[in-house]
Design a protein around this motif. Structure first.
Motif, PDB file in Angstrom:
ATOM      1  N   GLY A  13      21.691   9.821   3.141  1.00 45.91           N
ATOM      2  CA  GLY A  13      22.643   8.740   3.340  1.00 45.91           C
ATOM      3  C   GLY A  13      23.603   8.492   2.188  1.00 45.91           C
ATOM      4  O   GLY A  13      24.831   8.446   2.387  1.00 45.91           O
ATOM      5  N   PRO A  14      23.112   8.338   0.955  1.00 46.00           N
ATOM      6  CA  PRO A  14      24.028   8.028  -0.158  1.00 46.00           C
ATOM      7  C   PRO A  14      25.067   9.109  -0.428  1.00 46.00           C
ATOM      8  O   PRO A  14      26.169   8.802  -0.907  1.00 46.00           O
ATOM      9  N   SER A  15      24.730  10.368  -0.156  1.00 44.64           N
ATOM     10  CA  SER A  15      25.688  11.441  -0.450  1.00 44.64           C
ATOM     11  C   SER A  15      26.594  11.768   0.732  1.00 44.64           C
ATOM     12  O   SER A  15      27.560  12.531   0.580  1.00 44.64           O
ATOM     13  N   ALA A  16      26.321  11.206   1.900  1.00 41.89           N
ATOM     14  CA  ALA A  16      27.096  11.536   3.099  1.00 41.89           C
ATOM     15  C   ALA A  16      28.594  11.265   2.965  1.00 41.89           C
ATOM     16  O   ALA A  16      29.401  12.057   3.480  1.00 41.89           O
ATOM     17  N   PRO A  17      29.047  10.192   2.299  1.00 37.84           N
ATOM     18  CA  PRO A  17      30.489   9.969   2.203  1.00 37.84           C
ATOM     19  C   PRO A  17      31.265  11.066   1.487  1.00 37.84           C
ATOM     20  O   PRO A  17      32.493  11.130   1.598  1.00 37.84           O
ATOM     21  N   PHE A  18      30.560  11.952   0.770  1.00 33.36           N
ATOM     22  CA  PHE A  18      31.239  13.049   0.089  1.00 33.36           C
ATOM     23  C   PHE A  18      31.414  14.269   0.988  1.00 33.36           C
ATOM     24  O   PHE A  18      32.098  15.225   0.608  1.00 33.36           O
ATOM     25  N   LEU A  19      30.802  14.282   2.167  1.00 26.83           N
ATOM     26  CA  LEU A  19      30.897  15.441   3.048  1.00 26.83           C
ATOM     27  C   LEU A  19      32.341  15.821   3.402  1.00 26.83           C
ATOM     28  O   LEU A  19      32.653  17.018   3.467  1.00 26.83           O
ATOM     29  N   PRO A  20      33.247  14.865   3.664  1.00 31.92           N
ATOM     30  CA  PRO A  20      34.621  15.280   3.963  1.00 31.92           C
ATOM     31  C   PRO A  20      35.274  16.079   2.850  1.00 31.92           C
ATOM     32  O   PRO A  20      36.053  17.009   3.115  1.00 31.92           O
ATOM     33  N   ASP A  21      34.965  15.760   1.583  1.00 34.63           N
ATOM     34  CA  ASP A  21      35.514  16.540   0.474  1.00 34.63           C
ATOM     35  C   ASP A  21      34.915  17.939   0.448  1.00 34.63           C
ATOM     36  O   ASP A  21      35.619  18.923   0.171  1.00 34.63           O
ATOM     37  N   ALA A  22      33.610  18.050   0.714  1.00 38.13           N
ATOM     38  CA  ALA A  22      32.979  19.367   0.781  1.00 38.13           C
ATOM     39  C   ALA A  22      33.606  20.197   1.902  1.00 38.13           C
ATOM     40  O   ALA A  22      33.884  21.395   1.737  1.00 38.13           O
ATOM     41  N   TYR A  23      33.826  19.560   3.045  1.00 39.48           N
ATOM     42  CA  TYR A  23      34.440  20.249   4.182  1.00 39.48           C
ATOM     43  C   TYR A  23      35.857  20.708   3.857  1.00 39.48           C
ATOM     44  O   TYR A  23      36.243  21.843   4.182  1.00 39.48           O
ATOM     45  N   ALA A  24      36.619  19.863   3.199  1.00 39.42           N
ATOM     46  CA  ALA A  24      37.984  20.245   2.820  1.00 39.42           C
ATOM     47  C   ALA A  24      37.960  21.472   1.923  1.00 39.42           C
ATOM     48  O   ALA A  24      38.820  22.361   2.037  1.00 39.42           O
ATOM     49  N   SER A  25      36.967  21.550   1.017  1.00 39.05           N
ATOM     50  CA  SER A  25      36.886  22.716   0.141  1.00 39.05           C
ATOM     51  C   SER A  25      36.500  23.972   0.915  1.00 39.05           C
ATOM     52  O   SER A  25      36.916  25.078   0.558  1.00 39.05           O
ATOM     53  N   LEU A  26      35.718  23.806   1.969  1.00 38.45           N
ATOM     54  CA  LEU A  26      35.381  24.950   2.818  1.00 38.45           C
ATOM     55  C   LEU A  26      36.611  25.457   3.570  1.00 38.45           C
ATOM     56  O   LEU A  26      36.806  26.663   3.733  1.00 38.45           O
ATOM     57  N   GLY A 206      33.588  28.479  -9.680  1.00 39.19           N
ATOM     58  CA  GLY A 206      33.374  28.540  -8.237  1.00 39.19           C
ATOM     59  C   GLY A 206      32.918  27.239  -7.629  1.00 39.19           C
ATOM     60  O   GLY A 206      32.822  27.122  -6.409  1.00 39.19           O
ATOM     61  N   LEU A 207      32.640  26.227  -8.482  1.00 43.11           N
ATOM     62  CA  LEU A 207      32.083  24.977  -7.962  1.00 43.11           C
ATOM     63  C   LEU A 207      32.546  23.810  -8.817  1.00 43.11           C
ATOM     64  O   LEU A 207      32.557  23.883 -10.050  1.00 43.11           O
ATOM     65  N   LEU A 208      32.898  22.721  -8.136  1.00 47.46           N
ATOM     66  CA  LEU A 208      33.110  21.426  -8.783  1.00 47.46           C
ATOM     67  C   LEU A 208      31.852  20.606  -8.543  1.00 47.46           C
ATOM     68  O   LEU A 208      31.529  20.268  -7.399  1.00 47.46           O
ATOM     69  N   TYR A 209      31.127  20.324  -9.626  1.00 44.18           N
ATOM     70  CA  TYR A 209      29.825  19.662  -9.570  1.00 44.18           C
ATOM     71  C   TYR A 209      30.031  18.177  -9.848  1.00 44.18           C
ATOM     72  O   TYR A 209      30.269  17.777 -10.982  1.00 44.18           O
ATOM     73  N   ARG A 210      29.951  17.373  -8.801  1.00 44.73           N
ATOM     74  CA  ARG A 210      30.297  15.963  -8.927  1.00 44.73           C
ATOM     75  C   ARG A 210      29.257  15.201  -9.752  1.00 44.73           C
ATOM     76  O   ARG A 210      28.052  15.321  -9.530  1.00 44.73           O
ATOM     77  N   LYS A 211      29.751  14.427 -10.690  1.00 40.70           N
ATOM     78  CA  LYS A 211      28.908  13.535 -11.482  1.00 40.70           C
ATOM     79  C   LYS A 211      29.116  12.107 -10.965  1.00 40.70           C
ATOM     80  O   LYS A 211      30.227  11.579 -10.987  1.00 40.70           O
ATOM     81  N   TRP A 212      28.028  11.509 -10.464  1.00 42.56           N
ATOM     82  CA  TRP A 212      28.126  10.146  -9.947  1.00 42.56           C
ATOM     83  C   TRP A 212      26.762   9.493 -10.076  1.00 42.56           C
ATOM     84  O   TRP A 212      25.733  10.152 -10.234  1.00 42.56           O
ATOM     85  N   GLU A 213      26.750   8.185 -10.007  1.00 44.48           N
ATOM     86  CA  GLU A 213      25.537   7.438 -10.329  1.00 44.48           C
ATOM     87  C   GLU A 213      24.396   7.680  -9.354  1.00 44.48           C
ATOM     88  O   GLU A 213      23.229   7.479  -9.688  1.00 44.48           O
ATOM     89  N   GLY A 214      24.690   8.123  -8.144  1.00 42.14           N
ATOM     90  CA  GLY A 214      23.634   8.295  -7.158  1.00 42.14           C
ATOM     91  C   GLY A 214      23.020   9.679  -7.110  1.00 42.14           C
ATOM     92  O   GLY A 214      22.076   9.903  -6.346  1.00 42.14           O
ATOM     93  N   GLN A 215      23.519  10.625  -7.911  1.00 40.51           N
ATOM     94  CA  GLN A 215      23.002  11.981  -7.808  1.00 40.51           C
ATOM     95  C   GLN A 215      21.550  12.056  -8.284  1.00 40.51           C
ATOM     96  O   GLN A 215      21.122  11.325  -9.190  1.00 40.51           O
ATOM     97  N   ALA A 216      20.789  12.958  -7.662  1.00 45.23           N
ATOM     98  CA  ALA A 216      19.348  13.037  -7.918  1.00 45.23           C
ATOM     99  C   ALA A 216      19.043  13.352  -9.378  1.00 45.23           C
ATOM    100  O   ALA A 216      18.080  12.831  -9.950  1.00 45.23           O
ATOM    101  N   THR A 217      19.847  14.224  -9.995  1.00 46.47           N
ATOM    102  CA  THR A 217      19.561  14.612 -11.370  1.00 46.47           C
ATOM    103  C   THR A 217      19.833  13.495 -12.368  1.00 46.47           C
ATOM    104  O   THR A 217      19.462  13.610 -13.535  1.00 46.47           O
ATOM    105  N   GLY A 218      20.458  12.421 -11.909  1.00 44.85           N
ATOM    106  CA  GLY A 218      20.724  11.298 -12.801  1.00 44.85           C
ATOM    107  C   GLY A 218      19.680  10.197 -12.720  1.00 44.85           C
ATOM    108  O   GLY A 218      19.789   9.184 -13.427  1.00 44.85           O
ATOM    109  N   GLN A 219      18.664  10.378 -11.879  1.00 45.29           N
ATOM    110  CA  GLN A 219      17.648   9.349 -11.706  1.00 45.29           C
ATOM    111  C   GLN A 219      16.555   9.487 -12.763  1.00 45.29           C
ATOM    112  O   GLN A 219      16.261  10.584 -13.248  1.00 45.29           O
TER     113      GLN A 219
END
Length: 253
Positions: A13-26, A206-219
């Motif tokens: 759920g928390p990461s779903a709003p970023f899906l349109p950006d991922a799709y645009a990159s595809l 090859g990748l833009l790795y988004r840094k945001w407060e909800g990402q799993a590696t930031g917990q």
């Protein structure tokens, strides 16, 4: 008949709003004649929070849901719905750079002894700017065992980023997909891949790795010392066992 590369995305759920950006990159990806991509999105759970962000009018997009088990479980169960000879990872909050898929496929199609590819990563910061990292390896092949050696010498820091993996599907399934760990499941896969096969590193981002407060590696749980030590121990043990067994990919190498 079109040949496919399957892009696999785990989402919650928390990461779903970023899906349109991922799709645009595809959609910016341009592949060689006769090739196409498909996108398998696997929700880690069964909620109503993700579907609104899934493209509804693209036949190349597949959306599935399942009981929660973490991103590694979601990606692995997504393999049941893949049709491509190659599997490319794309986390829901990240973006591919133009040309990434074509570069991955060019390497894997040209040399059957290369089992997987990785590439340079740029952090995508909240203000939209990007930042790179020092210490990337040179472009070219990665010999078996070099990832584990570097990882052990550098406090469990791999020389290449597992979020950029593009893998031969048969090799990925032979290794059981992603590890059943609460985190570092992609690093565990990377170590296992390098234990049995050569890889490749592309020096072009090859990748833009988004840094945001909800990402799993930031917990906080991600850096809990006891859990981290256990994750690293299991990942290392599998890689070393694979090396000792002497199994290689391809089998006739």
């Amino acid at each position: 008949m079109s040949r496919r590369v399957t892009v696999v995305t785990a989402v919650h759920g928390p990461s779903a709003p970023f899906l349109p950006d991922a799709y645009a990159s595809l959609r910016t990806q341009r592949l060689a004649d006769g090739w196409d991509w498909e996108w398998v999105i696997q929700e880690d759970g069964e909620t109503d929070r993700v579907r609104p962000y899934v493209p509804a009018d693209d036949a190349r997009v597949v959306f599935r849901q399942g009981r929660p088990g973490g991103p590694g479980v979601a990606r692995t169960i997504a393999l049941a719905h893949t049709r491509g000879a190659y599997v490319k990872v794309l986390d829901a909050d990240d973006q591919l750079t133009p040309g990434t898929l074509a570069r991955d496929l060019a390497v894997l199609e040209a040399d059957r002894t290369v089992g997987w590819t990785t590439s340079r990563v740029l952090d995508l910061l909240p203000d939209g700017t990007t930042a790179g990292f020092p210490g990337d390896p040179q472009e070219g092949p990665l010999a078996r065992g070099v990832v584990l050696d570097h990882w052990k010498r550098n406090d469990f820091l791999a020389p290449v980023h597992p979020a950029t993996l593009c893998v031969r599907r048969d090799l990925l399934t032979a290794l059981g997909g992603w590890m059943a760990l609460p985190a570092s499941e992609d690093t565990g896969l990377l170590l296992a891949l390098n234990a049995v096969s050569r890889g490749w590193f592309s020096a072009e981002a090859g990748l833009l790795y988004r840094k945001w407060e909800g990402q799993a590696t930031g917990q906080a749980a991600h850096v809990d010392p006891a859990e981290r030590a256990a994750r690293m121990a299991v990942a290392e043990a599998r890689a070393r066992a694979l090396t000792e067994f002497g199994w290689t990919y391809p089998a006739d190498l």
